[in-house]
Design a protein around this motif. Structure first.
Motif, PDB file in Angstrom:
ATOM      1  N   LEU A 289     -32.637  -1.611  10.479  1.00  0.00           N
ATOM      2  CA  LEU A 289     -33.868  -1.832  11.237  1.00  0.00           C
ATOM      3  C   LEU A 289     -35.059  -2.092  10.321  1.00  0.00           C
ATOM      4  CD1 LEU A 289     -33.475   0.881  14.028  1.00  0.00           C
ATOM      5  CD2 LEU A 289     -33.359  -1.604  14.312  1.00  0.00           C
TER       6      LEU A 289
ATOM      7  N   SER B 171     -27.824   4.416   7.758  1.00  0.00           N
ATOM      8  CA  SER B 171     -27.441   3.002   7.755  1.00  0.00           C
ATOM      9  C   SER B 171     -28.125   2.242   8.891  1.00  0.00           C
ATOM     10  CB  SER B 171     -25.922   2.860   7.855  1.00  0.00           C
ATOM     11  OG  SER B 171     -25.419   3.503   9.017  1.00  0.00           O
ATOM     12  N   ALA B 172     -28.247   2.876  10.073  1.00  0.00           N
ATOM     13  CA  ALA B 172     -28.933   2.217  11.194  1.00  0.00           C
ATOM     14  C   ALA B 172     -30.399   1.975  10.852  1.00  0.00           C
ATOM     15  CB  ALA B 172     -28.820   3.070  12.452  1.00  0.00           C
TER      16      ALA B 172
ATOM     17  N   ALA C 224     -24.877  -0.350  15.036  1.00  0.00           N
ATOM     18  CA  ALA C 224     -25.853   0.156  16.005  1.00  0.00           C
ATOM     19  C   ALA C 224     -27.242  -0.410  15.723  1.00  0.00           C
ATOM     20  CB  ALA C 224     -25.880   1.680  15.963  1.00  0.00           C
ATOM     21  N   GLY C 225     -27.627  -0.448  14.442  1.00  0.00           N
ATOM     22  CA  GLY C 225     -28.926  -1.007  14.077  1.00  0.00           C
ATOM     23  C   GLY C 225     -29.023  -2.476  14.431  1.00  0.00           C
TER      24      GLY C 225
ATOM     25  N   CYS D 100     -37.405   2.474  14.830  1.00  0.00           N
ATOM     26  CA  CYS D 100     -37.340   3.083  13.498  1.00  0.00           C
ATOM     27  C   CYS D 100     -37.829   4.534  13.538  1.00  0.00           C
ATOM     28  CB  CYS D 100     -38.193   2.284  12.510  1.00  0.00           C
ATOM     29  SG  CYS D 100     -37.523   0.656  12.091  1.00  0.00           S
TER      30      CYS D 100
ATOM     31  N   THR E  85     -35.288   6.797  15.176  1.00  0.00           N
ATOM     32  CA  THR E  85     -34.132   6.950  14.289  1.00  0.00           C
ATOM     33  C   THR E  85     -34.434   7.974  13.201  1.00  0.00           C
ATOM     34  OG1 THR E  85     -33.504   4.644  14.687  1.00  0.00           O
ATOM     35  CG2 THR E  85     -32.507   5.728  12.799  1.00  0.00           C
TER      36      THR E  85
ATOM     37  N   GLY F 272     -23.241   2.780  11.932  1.00  0.00           N
ATOM     38  CA  GLY F 272     -24.701   2.765  11.887  1.00  0.00           C
ATOM     39  C   GLY F 272     -25.254   1.363  11.717  1.00  0.00           C
ATOM     40  N   PHE F 273     -24.613   0.581  10.838  1.00  0.00           N
ATOM     41  CA  PHE F 273     -25.033  -0.810  10.658  1.00  0.00           C
ATOM     42  C   PHE F 273     -24.914  -1.590  11.967  1.00  0.00           C
ATOM     43  CE2 PHE F 273     -23.951  -0.512   5.930  1.00  0.00           C
ATOM     44  CZ  PHE F 273     -25.284  -0.431   5.566  1.00  0.00           C
TER      45      PHE F 273
ATOM     46  N   PHE G 281     -24.738   7.879   9.539  1.00  0.00           N
ATOM     47  CA  PHE G 281     -24.899   6.936  10.652  1.00  0.00           C
ATOM     48  C   PHE G 281     -26.358   6.510  10.797  1.00  0.00           C
ATOM     49  CE2 PHE G 281     -26.037   6.168  15.068  1.00  0.00           C
ATOM     50  CZ  PHE G 281     -25.126   5.198  15.448  1.00  0.00           C
ATOM     51  N   PHE G 282     -27.261   7.494  10.874  1.00  0.00           N
ATOM     52  CA  PHE G 282     -28.668   7.175  11.100  1.00  0.00           C
ATOM     53  C   PHE G 282     -29.316   6.537   9.871  1.00  0.00           C
ATOM     54  CE2 PHE G 282     -28.169  10.473  14.456  1.00  0.00           C
ATOM     55  CZ  PHE G 282     -28.523   9.675  15.528  1.00  0.00           C
TER      56      PHE G 282
END
Length: 290
Positions: free
Chosen positions: A66, A61-62, A9-10, A39, A42, A6-7, A58-59
């Motif tokens: 952001l 952390s993403a 991907a963000g 954002c 997400t 997630g990190f 995942f989402f």
């Protein structure tokens, strides 16, 4: 693993927009707007997949990445109106009457909203403002300005005038009575007057004599070392206009100054110096009292 993914991907989503912004493909409003949209989507995906633990991590952390970067860059909107920076003539300053040691300030006119460069120049001419150069503002300029503001706001950096005064004090030039009003001036910024103030202190104490009109620029460090400054071309043009026969500047700026002298066909002699004692020796040599 989902958190790390997630990190990443963000970060990738942010960098894809950042590269477009920093290369002037999009403006700050679009950049920040798209970050907000990323954002938002997400959050929507997080809501629909909230019952799945791996996807939730995942989402989350993403979204965290952001939101942090959005907060970091949101101040860019304050700089979006800037279109040009105009630099021009400002009268040299001799804080000690008839010392012949002149500070070389540069007039800096920030321009907002105006896109037509010719119309802008006509406006300066109508106001009898002598402008040497008009430089368009890029997104990279805006981003650097934003980061400098954040660093100053957080207390990580000091303004140039404060730093200059502290460095002069550390080198032994404190309580400069002739410079008290100078440090209170609102229209001057930066640290490029440090060398000139140090030399004026030597002159004021009788350690230095001068009968030659000399333009001086350069930042001074705590150990007396002279560091590079900006606006070299403008300072040489001002010195030429004022009839100064010599300019003392940082050795680190000498190549830039030499190129500007040739490009502008200037007669003023330039002297690059390493530290304040080197500058004092140059002045003594110019006065025949080495």
């Amino acid at each position: 693993m989902p958190i790390a993914a997630g990190f990443i991907a963000g970060a990738i989503m942010y960098l894809s927009l950042f590269m477009l912004y920093i290369n002037d493909v999009m403006n700050g409003f679009i950049f920040i707007g798209l970050l907000l949209i990323f954002c938002f989507f997400t959050v929507i995906l997080f809501f629909f997949l909230r019952k799945r633990k791996r996807q939730t991590r995942f989402f989350t952390s993403a979204l965290s990445v952001l939101l942090i970067l959005l907060a970091f860059d949101f101040q860019l909107l304050e700089y979006e109106s800037a279109t040009y920076t105009a630099t021009g003539y400002m009268e040299p300053i001799d804080l000690l009457e008839d010392s012949g040691l002149y500070l070389l300030p540069v007039r800096i006119e920030p321009v907002a909203f105006i896109e037509d460069k010719e119309w802008l120049m006509e406006g300066f001419e109508a106001q009898n403002i002598d402008i040497y150069h008009i430089e368009p503002i890029t997104n990279q300029d805006r981003y650097v300005s934003k980061n400098r503001w954040l660093a100053a706001f957080a207390g990580f950096t000091r303004d140039g005038m404060t730093e200059m005064e502290e460095n002069l004090t550390s080198y032994g030039y404190s309580g400069l009575a002739f410079a008290e009003d100078f440090f209170e001036l609102d229209n001057l910024k930066g640290n490029s007057a440090g060398l000139a103030l140090g030399l004026k202190a030597m002159y004021d104490r009788g350690e230095l004599q001068n009968a030659v009109p000399i333009g001086i620029t350069g930042a001074i460090e705590r150990d007396g070392t002279v560091s590079a400054v900006g606006g070299i071309r403008e300072k040489l043009l001002t010195s030429e206009a004022e009839g100064f026969s010599h300019v003392i500047l940082p050795e680190l700026n000498f190549a830039e100054a030499h190129a500007a002298k040739q490009n502008e066909s200037l007669d003023v002699e330039i002297h690059g110096v390493r530290d304040i004692e080197h500058a004092a020796d140059v002045i003594r040599e110019l006065n025949g009292s080495r």
